[in-house]
Scaffold this motif. Sequence first.
Motif, PDB file in Angstrom:
ATOM      1  N   THR A   1     -16.279   0.559  -1.694  1.00  0.00           N
ATOM      2  CA  THR A   1     -15.598   1.487  -0.788  1.00  0.00           C
ATOM      3  C   THR A   1     -16.634   1.990   0.210  1.00  0.00           C
ATOM      4  O   THR A   1     -17.717   2.434  -0.177  1.00  0.00           O
TER       5      THR A   1
ATOM      6  N   SER B   1      -7.093   9.266  -1.250  1.00  0.00           N
ATOM      7  CA  SER B   1      -7.495   8.143  -0.396  1.00  0.00           C
ATOM      8  C   SER B   1      -6.433   7.831   0.651  1.00  0.00           C
ATOM      9  O   SER B   1      -6.720   7.692   1.838  1.00  0.00           O
TER      10      SER B   1
ATOM     11  N   VAL C   1      -2.329   0.689  -4.825  1.00  0.00           N
ATOM     12  CA  VAL C   1      -2.002  -0.567  -4.162  1.00  0.00           C
ATOM     13  C   VAL C   1      -1.340  -1.462  -5.205  1.00  0.00           C
ATOM     14  O   VAL C   1      -1.898  -1.694  -6.280  1.00  0.00           O
TER      15      VAL C   1
ATOM     16  N   ASN D   1      -7.908   3.168   4.181  1.00  0.00           N
ATOM     17  CA  ASN D   1      -7.360   4.367   3.553  1.00  0.00           C
ATOM     18  C   ASN D   1      -7.291   5.489   4.578  1.00  0.00           C
ATOM     19  O   ASN D   1      -8.314   5.962   5.070  1.00  0.00           O
TER      20      ASN D   1
ATOM     21  N   SER E   1       0.849  -1.195   0.000  1.00  0.00           N
ATOM     22  CA  SER E   1       0.000   0.000   0.000  1.00  0.00           C
ATOM     23  C   SER E   1       0.880   1.240   0.000  1.00  0.00           C
ATOM     24  O   SER E   1       1.741   1.392   0.862  1.00  0.00           O
TER      25      SER E   1
ATOM     26  N   PHE F   1      -3.530  -3.322   4.864  1.00  0.00           N
ATOM     27  CA  PHE F   1      -4.291  -4.246   4.026  1.00  0.00           C
ATOM     28  C   PHE F   1      -4.392  -5.579   4.756  1.00  0.00           C
ATOM     29  O   PHE F   1      -3.520  -5.941   5.551  1.00  0.00           O
TER      30      PHE F   1
ATOM     31  N   GLY G   1      -8.490  -2.995   2.232  1.00  0.00           N
ATOM     32  CA  GLY G   1      -7.495  -1.968   2.503  1.00  0.00           C
ATOM     33  C   GLY G   1      -8.111  -0.787   3.217  1.00  0.00           C
ATOM     34  O   GLY G   1      -9.206  -0.330   2.855  1.00  0.00           O
TER      35      GLY G   1
ATOM     36  N   PRO H   1      -4.011   4.887   0.801  1.00  0.00           N
ATOM     37  CA  PRO H   1      -4.018   3.505   1.287  1.00  0.00           C
ATOM     38  C   PRO H   1      -2.891   3.256   2.280  1.00  0.00           C
ATOM     39  O   PRO H   1      -1.750   3.647   2.041  1.00  0.00           O
TER      40      PRO H   1
END
Length: 357
Positions: free
Chosen positions: A241, A200, A176, A218, A169, A205, A216, A202
């Motif tokens: 999401t 976002s 990713v 964020n 990430s 994960f 994942g 990231p």
Amino acid sequence: MNNRTFAFIGSYASEDGPGLYACSYDEQNGRLAIVDRADGLPNPTFLVPNENMGTIYAITEGADAEGRRCGAAAAFHFDASEGRLRKLNEELTTPATTCHIELDRTSRLAFTASYHGGLLGVSPILSDGRIGPSAGVYRHEGNSVLPVQSQARVHSVIVHRQNRYAVVSDLGLDKVFVYRIDSADESLSLRSETSLAPGSGPRHFVFHPQLPYGYGINELNGTITVYAFDADAGTLSIAQTISTLPDSWQGDNACADIHLSPDGKFLYGSNRGHDSIAVYRVDAADGRLTLVQHAPTLGGHPRNFAVSPDGRFVLVANRDGNHIVTFARDAESGQLQPTGIELEVSKPVCVRFATFG
């Protein structure tokens, strides 16, 4: 010898003070008690146990030949019968400080992530448990839309259960990456990359233990992304999401850690600012998430947490609360309830379970 479960804590610490702690763990009530500590490691803020070898690996800081700060990792043997840590060695890992460490499934390789350098490091684990000299460093390049994303910022490396691939990430790039692992050659090769919405960030994960999905968290926009994972092709595709925050929340927040329950039925993610653990039910058909609860962490800045191996408890490291808080976990609803049990530790930011025999 009967198997015993321990918890290990990493924290922010100076070279003169304790930073890595070994704790006994009471499986009946989730209580921790410090049995040993390792002093002299600057900022051992993340660690990973190797249950097969009876070793613990912690990131720390070192210096190169010119005196510049570098990433380093320290290896420890843990004597479960006596509850004692013994340092084996320390090696430089990347030419910039690191924030995460993980082992491949063969326990032959250690992967380190450098947030400040945008670097991914690979180091061998030697047959006696020591960490070997760096086998390679991989650099990410680029940026994204927010000021903190002015450069690549590799934040974590997570290995799939089949050991063919690792997910990396990158908070700075809003991407990713999936890397192919070559354990014999001690190397990585890029297989695919997946872009997220700009801003976002990231961070961490986790793979589902049975289903072909990954999750994942964020950091920058307060969301969790559900990915379908093709274990043959080594590719991720976004399926959902979902926010980690209540609709009414108006304050600052930065997400941190993410974990699944051992049975894969519930997912947990931490909010720093809202200071909560967001709890979700996982749909067994498509991996999608449904919000169950926002559980207050009873302390500021819950950077990292861990679900006990039997799934009965969740231990939350509140950095600004200077404590580890134990929550009971309901296996049917997934919800968390405080037990009233806490362990005082200065600036804890990582907690990991390990079972040794």
